[in-house]
Design an enzyme around this catalytic site. Structure first.
Site, PDB file in Angstrom:
ATOM      1  N   GLU A 155      -0.970  -2.317   0.047  1.00 23.13           N
ATOM      2  CA  GLU A 155      -2.287  -2.270   0.711  1.00 23.13           C
ATOM      3  C   GLU A 155      -3.506  -2.524  -0.415  1.00 23.13           C
ATOM      4  OE1 GLU A 155      -6.062   0.500   2.302  1.00 23.13           O
ATOM      5  OE2 GLU A 155      -4.044   1.631   2.581  1.00 23.13           O
ATOM      6  N   ARG A 179     -11.977  -4.438  -1.917  1.00 20.64           N
ATOM      7  CA  ARG A 179     -13.400  -3.814  -2.657  1.00 20.64           C
ATOM      8  C   ARG A 179     -13.620  -4.596  -3.904  1.00 20.64           C
ATOM      9  NH1 ARG A 179     -11.151   2.593  -3.380  1.00 20.64           N
ATOM     10  NH2 ARG A 179     -10.436   2.774  -1.283  1.00 20.64           N
ATOM     11  N   THR A 229      -9.605  -1.460   3.681  1.00 21.99           N
ATOM     12  CA  THR A 229     -11.114  -1.376   3.372  1.00 21.99           C
ATOM     13  C   THR A 229     -11.705  -2.525   4.388  1.00 21.99           C
ATOM     14  OG1 THR A 229     -10.741  -0.553   1.391  1.00 21.99           O
ATOM     15  CG2 THR A 229     -13.105  -0.644   1.981  1.00 21.99           C
ATOM     16  N   LYS A 272      -4.832   6.428   9.923  1.00 19.46           N
ATOM     17  CA  LYS A 272      -5.106   6.835   8.470  1.00 19.46           C
ATOM     18  C   LYS A 272      -6.124   8.307   8.688  1.00 19.46           C
ATOM     19  CE  LYS A 272      -7.762   4.901   5.063  1.00 19.46           C
ATOM     20  NZ  LYS A 272      -8.059   3.938   4.106  1.00 19.46           N
TER      21      LYS A 272
END
Length: 204
Positions: A42, A46, A69, A129
């Protein structure tokens, strides 16, 4: 061929959550993780290098590369252009979920409470998640949440460590955990491979 989020979550006990500052490091990092037994990667959005890092990691045989994200539809379009194999978001909104679900790409949205799970179930989702796992009450909280939602499966992420992962993984609705401890800042490729092998062995 891995096609569902359930398949992806069952591919390894730990999904490394990767923050990549320099895309040149992406491929060697992915090679070390896959060699160590962690195929699902993953890459979080960011940093400015994330999209390029995804492209580099996709060159590694055996790697299943996704974007994390993802928080808005612009980012969703970006990662779809990068041909990601799954998408992870820290939360769940219909505005983001609708186009992802319609695209058919495996999707793992973040949830932290019963309302989030109910929203997900309404959208036809059953895999989530649990984030941020430790500060949302830890395993005790997830056990309480999972009880009324028997069909839901989870990947706790946020504050999970090598020491706490086995306890999470021992809980049936937990298919895997997410963690950043496998790629500590400044670690060499050899160190990452060792940490990956250790993490991959958590279900042995």
């Amino acid at each position: 061929m891995t096609t569902t989020i359930a398949d992806i979550m069952r591919a390894a006990p730990v999904i490394p959550v990767l923050v990549i500052e320099d895309a040149a490091q992406a491929r060697p990092l992915a090679e070390a993780l896959v060699k160590g037994g962690l195929r699902v990667l993953e890459v979080t959005l960011r940093t400015g290098a994330a999209i390029e890092a995804i492209a580099e990691m996709k060159k590694v045989e055996g790697a299943i590369v996704g974007a994390g994200t993802v928080v808005n539809t612009d980012q969703f379009k970006q990662v779809m252009d990068a041909d990601v194999e799954f998408i992870v978001s820290p939360g769940l909104t219909e505005r983001l979920a609708d186009p992802i679900i319609a695209s058919g790409v495996p999707f793992l949205p973040g949830i932290a409470n019963a309302g989030d799970i109910m929203r997900g179930l309404d959208l036809g989702l059953t895999h989530f998640k649990f984030f941020p796992a430790e500060t949302s009450g830890g395993l005790k909280a997830l056990k309480a949440l999972a009880a009324p939602f028997y069909q839901a499966k989870f990947c706790p992420t946020g504050g999970v460590s090598l020491a706490s992962a086995p306890e999470w993984l021992a809980f049936d609705p937990v298919l895997c955990v997410g963690g950043s401890w496998i790629t500590p800042k400044g670690a060499s490729v050899a160190q990452v491979e060792t940490l990956a092998r250790e993490a991959a062995g958590l279900r042995d």
